[in-house]
Design a protein around this motif. Structure first.
Motif, PDB file in Angstrom:
ATOM      1  N   LYS A   1       0.840  -1.206   0.000  1.00  0.00           N
ATOM      2  CA  LYS A   1       0.000   0.000   0.000  1.00  0.00           C
ATOM      3  C   LYS A   1       0.874   1.254   0.000  1.00  0.00           C
ATOM      4  O   LYS A   1       0.585   2.229  -0.668  1.00  0.00           O
ATOM      5  CB  LYS A   1      -0.919  -0.002   1.222  1.00  0.00           C
ATOM      6  CG  LYS A   1      -2.117  -0.936   1.088  1.00  0.00           C
ATOM      7  CD  LYS A   1      -3.161  -0.644   2.157  1.00  0.00           C
ATOM      8  CE  LYS A   1      -4.429  -1.451   1.939  1.00  0.00           C
ATOM      9  NZ  LYS A   1      -4.228  -2.883   2.198  1.00  0.00           N
ATOM     10  N   HIS A   2       1.959   1.213   0.778  1.00  0.00           N
ATOM     11  CA  HIS A   2       2.904   2.329   0.799  1.00  0.00           C
ATOM     12  C   HIS A   2       4.315   1.778   0.706  1.00  0.00           C
ATOM     13  O   HIS A   2       4.647   0.809   1.395  1.00  0.00           O
ATOM     14  CB  HIS A   2       2.738   3.171   2.068  1.00  0.00           C
ATOM     15  CG  HIS A   2       3.453   4.492   1.965  1.00  0.00           C
ATOM     16  ND1 HIS A   2       4.827   4.619   2.091  1.00  0.00           N
ATOM     17  CD2 HIS A   2       2.987   5.739   1.702  1.00  0.00           C
ATOM     18  CE1 HIS A   2       5.181   5.880   1.924  1.00  0.00           C
ATOM     19  NE2 HIS A   2       4.078   6.593   1.685  1.00  0.00           N
ATOM     20  N   GLU A   3       5.150   2.385  -0.146  1.00  0.00           N
ATOM     21  CA  GLU A   3       6.487   1.846  -0.396  1.00  0.00           C
ATOM     22  C   GLU A   3       7.351   1.739   0.868  1.00  0.00           C
ATOM     23  O   GLU A   3       8.220   0.876   0.964  1.00  0.00           O
ATOM     24  CB  GLU A   3       7.210   2.662  -1.463  1.00  0.00           C
ATOM     25  CG  GLU A   3       7.474   4.102  -1.101  1.00  0.00           C
ATOM     26  CD  GLU A   3       8.285   4.844  -2.173  1.00  0.00           C
ATOM     27  OE1 GLU A   3       8.870   5.884  -1.826  1.00  0.00           O
ATOM     28  OE2 GLU A   3       8.346   4.380  -3.327  1.00  0.00           O
TER      29      GLU A   3
END
Length: 337
Positions: free
Chosen positions: A93-95
């Motif tokens: 979802k988020h790096e």
């Protein structure tokens, strides 16, 4: 004479187990790090079944995202083999979910090694750190992927930033500590034990079941997991390996469709050799995180300059067909239990 001790992070993984076996076979004491000590018995049993001498195996609990225990884990060690790193084919979802543990974990391993007076750290990096933003040509130890490119996947970005952070750490410190990075291409071959959740084993399993109808148009250098482990061990002890980025792969690219071709030629009925249109994968990437993870690699066809690896080490790559067929045999044995 006292046994030399190797702290091996990520011992429970696909590559980590093979490295542990080769280290034990060569007479080292292996101190394996795991996130939960409850896994220790499974790892012991797996290595014992692979005929390793587990009397020289011990465990310690470590987490890439916590400072706890790192200094005591490295204490008394001659070498640190830092293999642990977060991996997922699907985009998170988020790096930062992948990047922060990769970068911070590498720095924790290096700081602990320096504090403990360790001789050398071998860091498992990836060929992606060299080739992730190339479409064609030859990559080698002097190349770096562009972490600002829109084409770079989160996994490749995390490995690149982690390796760069490790080399920057080395530039700033004045101890006798040495660093070598090992940068494998696509890793195939048989798993030790019954865990086939790793990326390449899952791919083989799904192919054999006929559940991968099409493959992405990607060609990159590949390597057998047993060769990766061998290169790690040689990188740890070879006097001239210090300060090197080691390309661990065959030189020529292997298209993903070669994998089902090899399987079909040897009587497996399920695999498909069809290539997915790039447009279809780009469309799927809008709502499928795994497809999204492949988009940056579409159309890639690159070679590896592994001349330094061949020059330094006593190694010649196994045929890729051996890696694929041994993986398929292992999958069949595990799924039929």
């Amino acid at each position: 004479m006292a046994k030399q001790i190797v702290l091996l992070t990520g011992i429970s993984g696909f590559i980590g187990l093979h490295i542990a076996k080769q280290l034990l076979d060569k007479g080292f004491h292996v101190r394996g790090s795991i996130r939960n000590l409850k896994k220790a018995e499974i790892i012991k049993n797996t290595l014992e079944k692979a005929s390793a001498d587990i009397s020289e195996l011990s465990f310690i609990e470590l987490d890439l995202t916590s400072d706890n225990g790192w200094d005591s884990a490295a204490e008394g060690c001659d070498y640190v083999m830092h293999v642990a790193s977060p991996y997922a084919a699907a985009e998170p979802k988020h790096e930062d979910e992948m990047i922060i543990p990769a970068v911070d974990g590498s720095l924790r391993a290096l700081r602990a090694a320096k504090n403990a007076g360790v001789k050398r750290v071998v860091l498992t990096s990836s060929a992606m750190t060299m080739m992730a933003t190339m479409k064609s040509g030859t990559f080698g130890p002097n190349d770096w992927a562009d972490t600002n490119s829109i084409d770079i996947g989160t996994y490749a970005k995390s490995k690149t930033l982690a390796e760069q952070a490790a080399w920057q750490f080395m530039e700033k410190q004045d101890s006798a500590l040495e660093l070598v990075t090992v940068n494998p291409g696509g890793v195939f071959g048989p798993a030790l034990g019954d865990d086939i959740t790793g990326q390449s084993m899952t791919m083989i399993d799904q192919m054999l079941r006929g559940k991968i109808p099409m493959l992405a148009n990607v060609a990159m250098p590949m390597i057998d997991v047993r060769d990766v482990a061998n290169i790690h061990v040689q990188a740890m002890i070879h006097p001239n390996a210090a300060g090197q980025r080691i390309v661990a792969s065959r030189s020529e690219p292997t298209h993903l469709t070669e994998i089902p071709k090899i399987l079909k030629e040897h009587g497996y009925k399920g695999p498909s050799t069809r290539i997915a249109p790039n447009l279809l994968l780009r469309f799927m990437a809008l709502f499928d995180n795994e497809a999204k993870g492949m988009v940056g690699l579409l159309g890639v066809n690159v070679r590896a300059d592994n001349s330094k690896t061949l020059e330094l080490f006593d190694w010649s790559p196994r045929p890729f067909s051996e890696a694929v067929l041994d993986a398929a045999t292992a999958v069949a044995q595990i799924t039929q239990k």
